[in-house]
Design a protein around this motif. Structure first.
Motif, mmCIF file in Angstrom:
data_model
loop_
_atom_site.group_PDB
_atom_site.id
_atom_site.type_symbol
_atom_site.label_atom_id
_atom_site.label_comp_id
_atom_site.label_asym_id
_atom_site.label_seq_id
_atom_site.Cartn_x
_atom_site.Cartn_y
_atom_site.Cartn_z
ATOM 1 N N ILE A 12 0.864 -1.177 0.000
ATOM 2 C CA ILE A 12 0.000 0.000 0.000
ATOM 3 C C ILE A 12 0.901 1.227 0.000
ATOM 4 O O ILE A 12 1.770 1.366 0.853
ATOM 5 C CB ILE A 12 -0.930 0.015 1.223
ATOM 6 N N ILE A 13 0.676 2.083 -0.982
ATOM 7 C CA ILE A 13 1.467 3.307 -1.095
ATOM 8 C C ILE A 13 0.515 4.485 -0.984
ATOM 9 O O ILE A 13 -0.389 4.643 -1.807
ATOM 10 C CB ILE A 13 2.228 3.357 -2.441
ATOM 11 N N TRP A 14 0.697 5.298 0.040
ATOM 12 C CA TRP A 14 -0.147 6.463 0.259
ATOM 13 C C TRP A 14 0.428 7.655 -0.485
ATOM 14 O O TRP A 14 1.611 7.957 -0.369
ATOM 15 C CB TRP A 14 -0.218 6.801 1.749
ATOM 16 N N ASN A 15 -0.415 8.338 -1.262
ATOM 17 C CA ASN A 15 -0.008 9.550 -1.948
ATOM 18 C C ASN A 15 -0.339 10.714 -1.029
ATOM 19 O O ASN A 15 -1.465 11.211 -1.001
ATOM 20 C CB ASN A 15 -0.730 9.690 -3.286
ATOM 21 N N THR A 16 0.635 11.148 -0.267
ATOM 22 C CA THR A 16 0.406 12.204 0.724
ATOM 23 C C THR A 16 0.359 13.598 0.111
ATOM 24 O O THR A 16 0.128 14.569 0.825
ATOM 25 C CB THR A 16 1.497 12.161 1.808
ATOM 26 N N LYS A 18 -1.917 14.473 -1.973
ATOM 27 C CA LYS A 18 -3.323 14.749 -2.259
ATOM 28 C C LYS A 18 -4.162 14.519 -1.013
ATOM 29 O O LYS A 18 -3.886 13.618 -0.226
ATOM 30 C CB LYS A 18 -3.813 13.846 -3.391
ATOM 31 N N ASN A 20 -7.034 13.107 1.263
ATOM 32 C CA ASN A 20 -7.687 11.801 1.169
ATOM 33 C C ASN A 20 -9.173 11.869 1.484
ATOM 34 O O ASN A 20 -9.844 10.844 1.515
ATOM 35 C CB ASN A 20 -6.995 10.786 2.071
ATOM 36 N N GLN A 22 -10.779 12.092 4.095
ATOM 37 C CA GLN A 22 -11.191 11.385 5.301
ATOM 38 C C GLN A 22 -10.932 12.272 6.514
ATOM 39 O O GLN A 22 -9.824 12.314 7.032
ATOM 40 C CB GLN A 22 -10.422 10.064 5.448
ATOM 41 N N ARG A 24 -10.626 13.347 10.229
ATOM 42 C CA ARG A 24 -10.282 12.579 11.420
ATOM 43 C C ARG A 24 -11.298 12.870 12.505
ATOM 44 O O ARG A 24 -11.545 14.018 12.865
ATOM 45 C CB ARG A 24 -8.884 12.938 11.911
#
Length: 60
Positions: A12-16, A18, A20, A22, A24
């Motif tokens: 899993i590679i998170w594109n930080t 952009k 997301n 979501q 918190r």
């Protein structure tokens, strides 16, 4: 936890760079229990496992 329960072996590679989308949030269910007697009967991991199993039955 989802990768563990599904047996996912990939990466899993998170594109930080952009957002997301979501927000918190921390939920406190004490009020739900006090106001209308809600109390979780199934532990989170077990409920997640059951959801994954059920989803798999309907996946085409």
């Amino acid at each position: 936890m989802i990768t563990k329960l599904t047996g996912f072996k990939g990466e899993i590679i998170w594109n930080t760079t952009k957002p997301n989308e979501q927000p918190r949030k921390l939920l406190d269910i004490c009020r739900a229990e006090k106001e209308f007697g809600f109390k979780a009967e199934i532990p989170f991991e077990e409920g997640l496992r059951k959801t994954i199993e059920r989803y798999g039955k309907y996946k085409s």
